[in-house]
Scaffold this active site. Structure first.
Site, mmCIF file in Angstrom:
data_model
loop_
_atom_site.group_PDB
_atom_site.id
_atom_site.type_symbol
_atom_site.label_atom_id
_atom_site.label_comp_id
_atom_site.label_asym_id
_atom_site.label_seq_id
_atom_site.Cartn_x
_atom_site.Cartn_y
_atom_site.Cartn_z
ATOM 1 N N SER A 45 0.824 -1.199 0.000
ATOM 2 C CA SER A 45 0.000 0.000 0.000
ATOM 3 C C SER A 45 0.866 1.260 0.000
ATOM 4 O O SER A 45 1.689 1.437 -0.894
ATOM 5 C CB SER A 45 -0.978 -0.039 1.184
ATOM 6 O OG SER A 45 -1.971 0.940 1.049
ATOM 7 N N ASP A 142 -9.630 -4.879 -4.956
ATOM 8 C CA ASP A 142 -9.097 -3.860 -4.041
ATOM 9 C C ASP A 142 -9.968 -2.604 -4.149
ATOM 10 O O ASP A 142 -10.003 -1.959 -5.190
ATOM 11 C CB ASP A 142 -7.646 -3.536 -4.419
ATOM 12 C CG ASP A 142 -6.951 -2.650 -3.395
ATOM 13 O OD1 ASP A 142 -7.648 -1.909 -2.673
ATOM 14 O OD2 ASP A 142 -5.716 -2.693 -3.330
ATOM 15 N N HIS A 172 -7.630 -5.429 -0.745
ATOM 16 C CA HIS A 172 -6.501 -4.542 -0.482
ATOM 17 C C HIS A 172 -5.472 -5.142 0.471
ATOM 18 O O HIS A 172 -4.273 -5.019 0.239
ATOM 19 C CB HIS A 172 -6.995 -3.202 0.071
ATOM 20 C CG HIS A 172 -5.886 -2.217 0.287
ATOM 21 N ND1 HIS A 172 -5.123 -1.734 -0.762
ATOM 22 C CD2 HIS A 172 -5.391 -1.644 1.419
ATOM 23 C CE1 HIS A 172 -4.209 -0.899 -0.284
ATOM 24 N NE2 HIS A 172 -4.349 -0.833 1.024
#
Length: 198
Positions: A45, A142, A172
């Site tokens: 991320s 995601d 995610h």
């Protein structure tokens, strides 16, 4: 050695991202990084964005990259896509938010300070000077960071050795057992590849 940047898009991670640059922590990290052996960098991320910046800053110490749901430039791009009036309102509030199912409040909250700092470190507007092997893993489900960001990273890095793995049911956090197995396999495969190249 494998070094990880594990920063999901929560308040703590945004605070960490901002501190990395505002307080000089990123430069301090790069100093330690420079004194170590070659590293495989793994970033998740926001950590995927930091991973790219670290590889750009210390290419001689970067053996390979593994990005997981990499959020390179994501919040800057999202904010800039908003109507001008909305942006002005958010700037006046000094805070903005994105919907998510990963917090009790149902949103990620960001300060404008974070956005201003993030704008100084965008990487997707030009070729990314990274030439080591790159592996990018992203879930098609995601809902926090669009999978096409990993595609953009792949298109812009200069490395000839880039693979993208899209998980049809991946979300995610990529926390399912098969997701984790894939990450471990990807890192192990890179270690084997780098070992045979020596």
């Amino acid at each position: 050695m494998v070094l990880g940047f594990h920063c999901h898009c929560d308040i703590a991670s945004v605070f960490f991202f901002t501190l990395c640059f505002k307080m000089g922590y990123f430069n301090s990290f790069c100093g330690v990084f420079a004194s170590s052996s070659l590293q495989i960098l793994v970033g998740s991320s926001l950590g995927g964005w930091l991973m790219l910046l670290a590889a750009i800053a210390r290419p001689e110490k970067t053996a390979a990259l593994v990005g997981i749901a990499s959020a390179a430039d994501h919040f800057v791009t999202w904010f800039n896509s908003l109507p001008l009036e909305t942006r002005k309102e958010l700037e006046a509030k000094e805070e903005w938010s994105l919907p998510t199912k990963h917090t009790e409040e149902g949103v990620y909250k960001f300060s404008m300070d974070f956005l201003r700092e993030a704008e100084n470190h965008c990487v997707l507007q030009s070729p990314i000077p990274i030439t080591c092997p790159v592996r990018l893993i992203h879930g098609l489900k995601d809902e926090d960071v669009p999978w096409h960001i990993s595609m953009q990273v792949a298109e812009r890095v200069l490395s000839p050795d880039v693979d993208i793995i899209l998980r049809r049911n991946g979300q995610h956090r990529m926390s399912e057992k098969d997701d984790i197995k894939l990450m471990v396999y990807t890192i192990d495969d890179l270690i084997d590849k780098l070992t045979t190249m020596v």
